[in-house]
Design a protein around this motif. Structure first.
Motif, PDB file in Angstrom:
ATOM      1  N   LYS A 198       0.824  -1.203   0.000  1.00 15.66           N
ATOM      2  CA  LYS A 198       0.000   0.000   0.000  1.00 15.66           C
ATOM      3  C   LYS A 198       0.856   1.248   0.000  1.00 15.66           C
ATOM      4  O   LYS A 198       0.583   2.222  -0.734  1.00 15.66           O
ATOM      5  CB  LYS A 198      -0.934  -0.018   1.210  1.00 15.66           C
ATOM      6  CG  LYS A 198      -1.934   1.125   1.200  1.00 15.66           C
ATOM      7  CD  LYS A 198      -2.932   0.995   2.347  1.00 15.66           C
ATOM      8  CE  LYS A 198      -3.968   2.133   2.289  1.00 15.66           C
ATOM      9  NZ  LYS A 198      -4.958   2.012   3.405  1.00 15.66           N
ATOM     10  N   TYR A 229      -2.978  -8.180  -2.919  1.00 17.91           N
ATOM     11  CA  TYR A 229      -3.144  -6.734  -2.825  1.00 17.91           C
ATOM     12  C   TYR A 229      -4.287  -6.298  -3.715  1.00 17.91           C
ATOM     13  O   TYR A 229      -4.342  -6.647  -4.899  1.00 17.91           O
ATOM     14  CB  TYR A 229      -1.857  -6.022  -3.237  1.00 17.91           C
ATOM     15  CG  TYR A 229      -1.995  -4.504  -3.213  1.00 17.91           C
ATOM     16  CD1 TYR A 229      -2.091  -3.831  -2.007  1.00 17.91           C
ATOM     17  CD2 TYR A 229      -2.056  -3.783  -4.399  1.00 17.91           C
ATOM     18  CE1 TYR A 229      -2.232  -2.444  -1.967  1.00 17.91           C
ATOM     19  CE2 TYR A 229      -2.191  -2.398  -4.374  1.00 17.91           C
ATOM     20  CZ  TYR A 229      -2.289  -1.733  -3.151  1.00 17.91           C
ATOM     21  OH  TYR A 229      -2.422  -0.369  -3.120  1.00 17.91           O
ATOM     22  N   VAL A 230      -5.217  -5.544  -3.120  1.00 13.70           N
ATOM     23  CA  VAL A 230      -6.362  -5.000  -3.850  1.00 13.70           C
ATOM     24  C   VAL A 230      -6.231  -3.490  -3.841  1.00 13.70           C
ATOM     25  O   VAL A 230      -6.238  -2.871  -2.755  1.00 13.70           O
ATOM     26  CB  VAL A 230      -7.692  -5.446  -3.223  1.00 13.70           C
ATOM     27  CG1 VAL A 230      -8.862  -4.856  -4.020  1.00 13.70           C
ATOM     28  CG2 VAL A 230      -7.779  -6.954  -3.166  1.00 13.70           C
ATOM     29  N   LYS A 231      -6.098  -2.904  -4.984  1.00 13.72           N
ATOM     30  CA  LYS A 231      -5.960  -1.455  -5.079  1.00 13.72           C
ATOM     31  C   LYS A 231      -7.277  -0.788  -4.740  1.00 13.72           C
ATOM     32  O   LYS A 231      -8.313  -1.097  -5.319  1.00 13.72           O
ATOM     33  CB  LYS A 231      -5.506  -1.068  -6.500  1.00 13.72           C
ATOM     34  CG  LYS A 231      -5.189   0.413  -6.658  1.00 13.72           C
ATOM     35  CD  LYS A 231      -4.679   0.701  -8.049  1.00 13.72           C
ATOM     36  CE  LYS A 231      -4.386   2.175  -8.270  1.00 13.72           C
ATOM     37  NZ  LYS A 231      -3.293   2.650  -7.397  1.00 13.72           N
ATOM     38  N   GLU A 232      -7.238   0.127  -3.780  1.00 14.69           N
ATOM     39  CA  GLU A 232      -8.459   0.792  -3.334  1.00 14.69           C
ATOM     40  C   GLU A 232      -8.776   1.997  -4.232  1.00 14.69           C
ATOM     41  O   GLU A 232      -7.889   2.637  -4.766  1.00 14.69           O
ATOM     42  CB  GLU A 232      -8.298   1.254  -1.893  1.00 14.69           C
ATOM     43  CG  GLU A 232      -8.094   0.097  -0.929  1.00 14.69           C
ATOM     44  CD  GLU A 232      -7.885   0.557   0.499  1.00 14.69           C
ATOM     45  OE1 GLU A 232      -7.829   1.798   0.701  1.00 14.69           O
ATOM     46  OE2 GLU A 232      -7.793  -0.299   1.396  1.00 14.69           O
TER      47      GLU A 232
END
Length: 438
Positions: A312, A435-438
């Motif tokens: 992040k 990882y999930v991009k917000e």
């Protein structure tokens, strides 16, 4: 096994305000390493010292053709056994004190203990076999040869996990590389075509790992295990239906020849290791050096490590986390494919079912023992290669050790290293976490 204690981190006293509450910090003490030290020291006492044969173990270093002649090393088993046992006992005491003081045992201490124990075992078993001479240089050079696929696999693990993706599929990447190298090399008659096919096959297995774990957020360990089973089943099926029916056409690949550098190859010990290798052997050294410099001395390496530690934060400063992970996983698969090509283009004359024999998992152990550092993983893989070579050499010598134990020696060393000698070892913080991009 570990314990946690809370200790004051400073006085915090103020002359005007009086004593202030002292801040506390926790020390997690990992006792597994010193306990393993103690157990192995007792084994050394009973076997290497009290159980010594009383004979001498002779090790030859150089041959008549070497440029530099080094006399043989003659090691009497009884004195050497006691000396090594005392040194191991000293390291055990030091390990206990180190854990009490700082919570863990430094990596160099575990490495020194492992080297001493292996030396004691070698002297004891050669002396007990009552053979004339063991060619120590050949034993070490053979360990380097057997460690080549392990080193390629461990480099693949380091490269992938530094970017935050756990690469359990190293075994499948090695096996896919070995199979495609054998088939392509046999059909085309070109060893270079076989190597290129192995690189592509390893990258394809990694592409599946990357897509499912990065794009679809599937558990990385599960995906890796499934890919290993898939590649093992697919190559076994193709071996039975295609390669076995016409082995001369599909399973008779050419081989890389050793490239011997004159004069330098005649230097005792290091000559055959460094200067009498195949293209894959020399390429192995280059990849280890390139990865170390790349990961710890370049901007690219800083970005990769940032993605593996805190994706992040890396995304916040403009690093494309998903692309970095994709690229690293694909590169890791290509490197592992080169290690698979070693099985069929250097070490063997043909492909056989499941010929990697779990070396992908041993490569993962080398990654952990080497603390996710290319240099550390390199030397850890050499330790496992040395254990494998000892299995073959000592079986020929007719040692008192049962053959069943010799067959499981490489895997026993792997368990001891990972469970006991590695101590506290923290990998990249985000490894295994999607990882999930917000």
């Amino acid at each position: 096994m570990s314990t946690t204690v809370t200790v004051p981190s400073g006085s915090g006293a103020s002359p005007a305000a009086g004593p202030a509450p002292q801040p506390q910090r926790e020390i997690v003490r990992h006792w597994a390493t010193p306990i393993t030290f103690a157990v192995l020291t007792v084994i050394s006492l009973l076997v290497f010292a009290l159980g010594a044969s009383g004979e001498s173990a002779t090790f030859r270093i150089s041959t008549e053709a070497d440029a530099v002649q080094i006399p043989d090393i003659v090691a009497p088993t009884v004195p050497v056994g006691w000396i090594i046992t005392l040194l191991l006992a000293a390291l055990t005491v030091w390990g206990l004190l180190s854990v009490r003081r700082r919570g863990t045992v430094p990596g160099w201490g575990s490495a020194a203990f492992a080297v001493l124990f292996v030396a004691g075992f070698l002297v004891w078993v050669v002396g007990a076999a009552n053979t004339t001479t063991v060619f120590l240089t050949g034993l070490i050079a053979g360990a380097f040869v057997l460690a080549v696929p392990l080193i390629f696999g461990s480099m693949a693990g380091v490269l992938s996990e530094r970017a935050g993706v756990v690469n359990i599929a190293i075994e499948g990447q090695l096996l896919a590389g070995a199979f495609t190298a054998a088939v392509t090399g046999s059909v085309t008659g070109s060893v270079w075509a076989g190597l290129l096919a192995a690189v592509v096959a390893g990258a394809l297995v990694s592409a599946l790992l990357a897509v499912f774990s990065i794009r679809y957020l599937v558990n990385q360990v599960i995906v890796g295990v499934v890919l290993n089973v898939l590649v093992a089943g697919l190559t076994s099926f193709l071996f039975s239906t295609l390669l076995s029916s016409d082995s001369s056409r599909f399973n008779s690949p050419p081989h890389f020849e050793s490239i011997r550098i004159p004069v330098l190859a005649d230097i005792p010990v290091i000559g055959p290791i460094l200067f009498d290798q195949t293209v894959l052997g020399y390429g192995m050294y280059l990849i280890v050096a390139a990865l170390y410099v790349g990961l710890f001395r370049t901007r690219w390496g800083l970005r990769v490590r940032a993605v593996g530690e805190h994706p992040k934060a890396a995304d916040t400063v403009g690093i494309n986390v998903l692309r970095t992970r994709y690229v690293n996983v694909l590169l890791a698969g290509a490197i592992a494919g080169m290690g698979g090509a070693f099985f069929t283009l250097v070490n063997s004359s043909s492909f056989s079912k499941e010929m990697t024999a779990g070396q992908g998992f041993i490569a993962l152990a080398a990654v952990i023992f080497g603390r996710w550092n290319p240099i550390g993983a390199f030397f850890a893989a050499l330790l496992f290669g040395f254990a494998t070579n000892m299995q073959f050499v000592l079986a020929i010598l007719g040692t008192p050790v049962p053959s069943q134990f010799m067959a499981m020696l490489p895997y026993l060393v792997t368990i001891l290293v990972v469970a006991g000698l590695v101590g506290r070892s923290r990998g990249p913080a985000a490894a295994g976490t999607p990882y999930v991009k917000e």
